[in-house]
Every structure is written in structure tokens, then in C-alpha cells.
Design a protein around this motif. Structure first.
Motif, mmCIF file in Angstrom:
data_model
loop_
_atom_site.group_PDB
_atom_site.id
_atom_site.type_symbol
_atom_site.label_atom_id
_atom_site.label_comp_id
_atom_site.label_asym_id
_atom_site.label_seq_id
_atom_site.Cartn_x
_atom_site.Cartn_y
_atom_site.Cartn_z
ATOM 1 N N LEU A 71 -11.035 -4.845 21.017
ATOM 2 C CA LEU A 71 -11.653 -4.839 19.651
ATOM 3 C C LEU A 71 -10.733 -3.635 19.021
ATOM 4 O O LEU A 71 -10.765 -2.584 19.281
ATOM 5 N N TYR A 72 -10.304 -4.312 17.788
ATOM 6 C CA TYR A 72 -9.539 -3.443 16.889
ATOM 7 C C TYR A 72 -9.874 -3.739 15.488
ATOM 8 O O TYR A 72 -10.286 -4.581 15.025
ATOM 9 N N TYR A 73 -9.773 -2.657 14.583
ATOM 10 C CA TYR A 73 -9.764 -2.762 13.282
ATOM 11 C C TYR A 73 -8.427 -2.151 12.557
ATOM 12 O O TYR A 73 -7.950 -1.278 12.949
ATOM 13 N N ILE A 74 -7.958 -3.077 11.666
ATOM 14 C CA ILE A 74 -6.704 -2.717 11.051
ATOM 15 C C ILE A 74 -7.008 -2.684 9.653
ATOM 16 O O ILE A 74 -7.449 -3.551 8.781
ATOM 17 N N TYR A 75 -6.491 -1.574 8.816
ATOM 18 C CA TYR A 75 -6.688 -1.344 7.338
ATOM 19 C C TYR A 75 -5.346 -1.285 6.977
ATOM 20 O O TYR A 75 -4.446 -0.519 7.497
ATOM 21 N N THR A 76 -4.977 -1.777 5.580
ATOM 22 C CA THR A 76 -3.707 -1.869 5.117
ATOM 23 C C THR A 76 -3.864 -1.502 3.697
ATOM 24 O O THR A 76 -4.732 -2.102 3.012
ATOM 25 N N ALA A 77 -3.228 -0.575 3.108
ATOM 26 C CA ALA A 77 -3.315 -0.142 1.739
ATOM 27 C C ALA A 77 -2.020 -0.177 1.213
ATOM 28 O O ALA A 77 -1.024 0.511 1.697
ATOM 29 N N LEU A 78 -1.669 -0.809 -0.091
ATOM 30 C CA LEU A 78 -0.549 -0.437 -0.785
ATOM 31 C C LEU A 78 -0.526 0.393 -2.010
ATOM 32 O O LEU A 78 -1.830 0.859 -2.402
ATOM 33 N N TYR A 99 -3.743 -8.168 -1.417
ATOM 34 C CA TYR A 99 -4.692 -7.387 -2.009
ATOM 35 C C TYR A 99 -4.116 -5.946 -1.873
ATOM 36 O O TYR A 99 -3.299 -5.622 -0.584
ATOM 37 N N GLN A 100 -4.503 -4.942 -2.672
ATOM 38 C CA GLN A 100 -4.072 -3.655 -2.528
ATOM 39 C C GLN A 100 -4.837 -3.013 -1.381
ATOM 40 O O GLN A 100 -4.126 -2.032 -0.672
ATOM 41 N N PHE A 101 -5.683 -3.557 -0.855
ATOM 42 C CA PHE A 101 -6.467 -3.130 0.099
ATOM 43 C C PHE A 101 -7.125 -4.089 0.965
ATOM 44 O O PHE A 101 -7.940 -5.002 0.585
ATOM 45 N N SER A 125 -18.844 1.099 4.135
ATOM 46 C CA SER A 125 -17.788 1.612 4.998
ATOM 47 C C SER A 125 -16.477 1.247 4.689
ATOM 48 O O SER A 125 -15.658 2.044 4.253
ATOM 49 N N ARG A 126 -16.360 0.014 4.309
ATOM 50 C CA ARG A 126 -15.036 -0.350 3.769
ATOM 51 C C ARG A 126 -14.747 -0.046 2.204
ATOM 52 O O ARG A 126 -13.336 0.313 2.151
ATOM 53 N N LYS A 127 -15.766 0.323 1.677
ATOM 54 C CA LYS A 127 -15.713 0.785 0.188
ATOM 55 C C LYS A 127 -15.146 2.126 0.239
ATOM 56 O O LYS A 127 -14.173 2.727 -0.278
ATOM 57 N N SER A 128 -15.740 2.992 1.339
ATOM 58 C CA SER A 128 -15.397 4.381 1.434
ATOM 59 C C SER A 128 -14.045 4.454 2.014
ATOM 60 O O SER A 128 -13.174 5.489 1.577
ATOM 61 N N ASN A 149 -6.663 5.050 -0.843
ATOM 62 C CA ASN A 149 -6.041 5.135 -2.337
ATOM 63 C C ASN A 149 -5.413 6.636 -2.416
ATOM 64 O O ASN A 149 -4.537 6.969 -3.117
ATOM 65 N N VAL A 150 -6.322 7.715 -1.915
ATOM 66 C CA VAL A 150 -5.947 9.109 -2.139
ATOM 67 C C VAL A 150 -4.814 9.602 -1.286
ATOM 68 O O VAL A 150 -3.651 10.028 -1.608
ATOM 69 N N ASN A 151 -4.723 9.041 0.036
ATOM 70 C CA ASN A 151 -3.712 9.259 0.968
ATOM 71 C C ASN A 151 -2.470 8.516 1.069
ATOM 72 O O ASN A 151 -1.570 9.170 1.184
ATOM 73 N N VAL A 152 -2.275 7.357 0.358
ATOM 74 C CA VAL A 152 -1.186 6.803 0.069
ATOM 75 C C VAL A 152 -0.351 7.740 -0.885
ATOM 76 O O VAL A 152 0.889 7.900 -0.972
ATOM 77 N N ASP A 153 -1.190 8.246 -1.933
ATOM 78 C CA ASP A 153 -0.447 9.209 -3.060
ATOM 79 C C ASP A 153 0.069 10.266 -2.373
ATOM 80 O O ASP A 153 0.972 10.934 -2.682
ATOM 81 N N ILE A 154 -0.929 10.889 -1.491
ATOM 82 C CA ILE A 154 -0.489 12.176 -0.844
ATOM 83 C C ILE A 154 0.807 12.008 0.033
ATOM 84 O O ILE A 154 1.650 12.849 -0.049
ATOM 85 N N LEU A 155 0.940 10.795 0.652
ATOM 86 C CA LEU A 155 1.951 10.535 1.456
ATOM 87 C C LEU A 155 3.398 10.578 0.433
ATOM 88 O O LEU A 155 4.513 11.001 0.930
ATOM 89 N N MET A 156 3.120 9.763 -0.528
ATOM 90 C CA MET A 156 4.248 9.366 -1.384
ATOM 91 C C MET A 156 4.888 10.772 -1.909
ATOM 92 O O MET A 156 6.134 10.994 -2.070
ATOM 93 N N LYS A 157 4.044 11.658 -2.270
ATOM 94 C CA LYS A 157 4.514 12.962 -2.836
ATOM 95 C C LYS A 157 5.162 13.841 -1.618
ATOM 96 O O LYS A 157 6.172 14.459 -1.956
ATOM 97 N N ARG A 158 4.485 13.753 -0.697
ATOM 98 C CA ARG A 158 5.153 14.600 0.426
ATOM 99 C C ARG A 158 6.424 13.985 1.012
ATOM 100 O O ARG A 158 7.390 14.749 1.477
ATOM 101 N N MET A 159 6.541 12.577 0.855
ATOM 102 C CA MET A 159 7.806 11.955 1.587
ATOM 103 C C MET A 159 8.946 11.946 0.298
ATOM 104 O O MET A 159 10.206 11.798 0.189
ATOM 105 N N ARG A 160 8.383 12.270 -1.050
ATOM 106 C CA ARG A 160 9.234 12.439 -2.393
ATOM 107 C C ARG A 160 9.567 11.078 -2.494
ATOM 108 O O ARG A 160 10.828 10.810 -2.925
#
Length: 365
Positions: free
Chosen positions: A30-37, A47-49, A92-95, A101-112
Motif C-alpha cells: 500500500l503506497y501513497y504518492i504525492y507530486t507537486a510542480l 496538474y500542479q498537485f 488531508s489532501r488539501k492540507s 506548495n510551500v516546500n517546493v518554494d523552499i527547495l528552489m531557494k535552497r538549490m538556487r
């Protein structure tokens, strides 16, 4: 020579005997997979998520950032799980969508990384079990993140700590390992809660397959693509198992000749059930009584569904324009509200609802 043959035969027999238990062992997952652009992509079906649940590699539920609703992908999931389960799952999925959405932005800044490019953050978590007869044993749990297709962070279930394969993930590993409750929850979910849900889903699915699944029947009309002065009247039966079914279109309670009807043939659905569609061409101003009659082994009596005489896509272009305009207004308002909400997300810690409906503790990357 004879002794060698006997010895070899005995060894071969031992191999077969030792292998026999493993042939009886079932493996399930049983696996759950989440993908965000990092930003929307103007391509249909992307879709973006997105989020999905997979039981033995078969999709059981789905969510995307457009519909924002967790929906069943298996007929038995729709039958067995109460509405409350889907409501909690949607929250759950909305949260999680907000968290991503927040963490994609965090990683982009961290990776420059350049914000004009599209970047992908993905999370996969779940469990696997081995079943031998009535004995069920936890095999392994996986909780891992990837960024732009490369491994970013994973959870070591045995050591109850996070593993950072790249330098950019080290700050996250240190932060998350310092929150004991997060690691305890992650280990507990993988080894216990996930396994419980896996066993429950498999039990539900097996039960429905054993007793069969009845068809859902729909009757509708649309403008004929070949002749705009006529309509295509369709009878559609779906979600039935086993595949044997009888479907007929009637006019004034008399079955129409099969030569006048176009049939799709019985086709498989993604959830293991089947569907059948039959269509007949009629005049647009047809006032006759049409209905659809379906017989199936799971039914105590035949389903008779009457056509209501309407054609939803036959309205004026003005009405369609008004509807499209109203939808666009709603989308714009929703986008503005989401932007205002996201700009206020300055806290370091974040609570979210899990797929099982419980409140869990999570931290930004």
C-alpha cells in the motif's frame, strides 16, 4: 558414480523443499504518492498537485489540484468506505497540497534554482507485507522524498532517523531528527497503521470480487456529430462484475433491433469492473418514450432506466457562454484567495490531517 547421483538428487530435493514455502508467500503493498510542480503547466491532464493511493500497484483513490476532491478509483472502495472517510481524505489532501506548495518554494531557494523553470517535489510513503497462509508479517516501510527526479530524503525505519543522500537535504535531516515525535509517528504509521489499512482494503476488495458488483445505469442524449439535426441516445452500464451482462434500448417498451444500435462491447474499467455502452440515432424532436433495460447476475430484478427527454449540450451558445464566464470568475477568486493564504504561511511547524483522518505533525523542509 551412483553415490554422486544420489547425493545430487538429495540436494535437488532439498532445494525444492526449501523453496516450497516461498512459493506460497504472498506479497502485498500500500503506497501513497504525492507530486507537486513549482508552477502550473499548460498541458491537459497535468496538474500542479496530484495524489494517489496504490494497493498492489492498482490505483484505489485520486486527488488533483483542480477538482480538489479525494475520489475512489475502485468500485469496492466507493461501496465500502463511508462518506466521512472521503471527506476526511479530501481535507488531508488539501492540507498536503498547501504543505507541498510551500516546500517546493523552499527547495528552489535552497538549490538556487530559477523560478522560471518547472521543478518537481515528490513524496512516496507506504508499507509492504508478506502473507503465508493466515500469518501476516510486516516486510518494510518506505517514506521518501525526491526533487526533480533525484533522491532527496528518506526515512530509515530500523534506526528511526532520516537519511540525507545529498548536501541540500542535511539541514532538513537535522531539523526533523530533532523532533522525536515526528520520527516516532513515522515509524508507527509505517509498521502498524499502514499495515492495518492495507489488510482492510484487501479484505474489502476480495469480498466484493467474490460476491460481484452490480451495474450503474445511465441514459443520456447529445447532439449527433454526423447529423446536427439528430441526437445520439446512449445507454451506459458501468461498474459491474462479472462481465456477462444484457443491455437493450427500448422504444415504447419494445426492444430496438440490434442492427440499429451501435455497441462499444463490454470493456474493462480501471478498477477491475466492466462497462458497456449502446447508442441509437433519433430525431431531435423525438417525443417517444425510450428506456434502458439491464440484466446482471448480481441483480434481484432487472434495472429499467427511462430517458428524461433532455439533451444537455443542445442549449444555446449564450447559455454556455454564461456558464463558462461564471466558472472563470470562480477560478480567479479562488486563485486570489489561495495567494493571500499562502503569503501568510510564515510558521515553521505545520499540522495536517492524515489519510486515516488523524492529525499528524509535520515540519517544513
Amino acid at each position: 558414480m551412483g553415490t554422486s547421483v544420489v547425493t545430487a538428487s538429495f540436494a535437488l530435493l532439498c532445494v525444492f523443499l526449501l523453496c516450497e514455502p516461498s512459493l506460497q508467500t504472498e506479497k502485498h503493498s500500500l503506497y501513497y504518492i504525492y507530486t507537486a510542480l513549482s508552477k502550473p503547466v499548460d498541458q491537459p491532464g497535468i496538474y500542479q498537485f496530484t495524489a494517489m493511493g496504490l494497493l498492489d500497484d492498482r490505483e484505489i483513490d485520486y486527488y488533483n489540484s483542480k477538482e480538489q476532491r479525494k475520489i475512489p478509483r475502485q468500485h469496492w472502495m466507493k461501496e465500502k468506505m463511508q462518506e466521512d472517510y472521503w471527506e476526511k481524505g479530501t481535507q488531508s489532501r488539501k492540507s498536503k497540497e498547501q504543505w507541498f506548495n510551500v516546500n517546493v518554494d523552499i527547495l528552489m531557494k535552497r538549490m538556487r534554482h530559477n523560478e522560471s523553470d518547472v521543478h518537481v517535489l515528490q513524496w512516496r510513503h507506504g508499507c509492504e507485507i508478506e502473507k503465508n497462509g493466515d500469518e501476516v508479517k510486516f516486510s518494510k516501510g518506505i517514506d521518501e522524498y525526491s526533487y526533480d527526479g533525484a533522491n532527496f530524503l528518506s526515512f530509515d525505519d530500523k534506526e528511526s532517523q532520516w537519511v540525507a543522500p545529498v548536501a541540500a537535504a542535511v539541514p532538513t535531516k537535522r531539523k526533523w531528527d530533532n523532533v522525536t515525535i515526528l520520527n516516532q509517528y513515522t515509524k508507527g504509521y509505517l509498521e502498524k497503521e499502514c499495515v492495518d489499512w492495507l489488510n482492510k482494503f484487501r479484505e474489502y476488495g476480495d469480498e466484493v470480487i467474490r460476491k460481484g458488483s452490480p451495474p450503474e445505469v445511465h441514459v443520456f442524449a447529445k447532439r449527433c456529430t454526423r447529423d446536427k439535426t439528430k441526437l445520439e441516445l446512449t445507454c451506459f452500464a458501468t461498474g459491474f462484475y462479472p462481465k456477462d451482462v444484457i443491455l437493450s434500448i427500448r422504444k415504447y417498451r419494445s426492444p430496438l433491433p440490434e442492427k440499429e444500435i451501435e455497441s462499444s462491447g463490454v470493456r474493462p474499467n480501471h478498477d477491475g469492473t466492466y462497462q458497456l455502452k449502446k447508442t441509437v440515432i433519433i430525431q431531435e424532436d423525438e417525443k417517444a418514450d425510450y428506456d434502458c433495460v439491464v440484466s446482471h447476475s448480481t441483480l434481484n430484478e432487472t434495472i429499467i432506466t427511462k430517458w428524461d427527454g433532455t439533451c444537455p449540450d443542445c442549449g444555446s451558445s449564450l447559455v454556455i457562454g454564461i456558464v463558462i464566464g461564471a466558472v472563470l470568475v470562480i477560478v480567479v477568486v479562488a486563485a486570489v484567495c489561495l495567494y493571500l493564504f499562502m503569503t501568510k504561511r510564515l510558521s515553521e511547524y505545520y499540522y495536517m490531517i492524515t489519510d486515516s483522518g488523524h492529525t499528524a505533525f509535520n515540519i517544513f523542509l
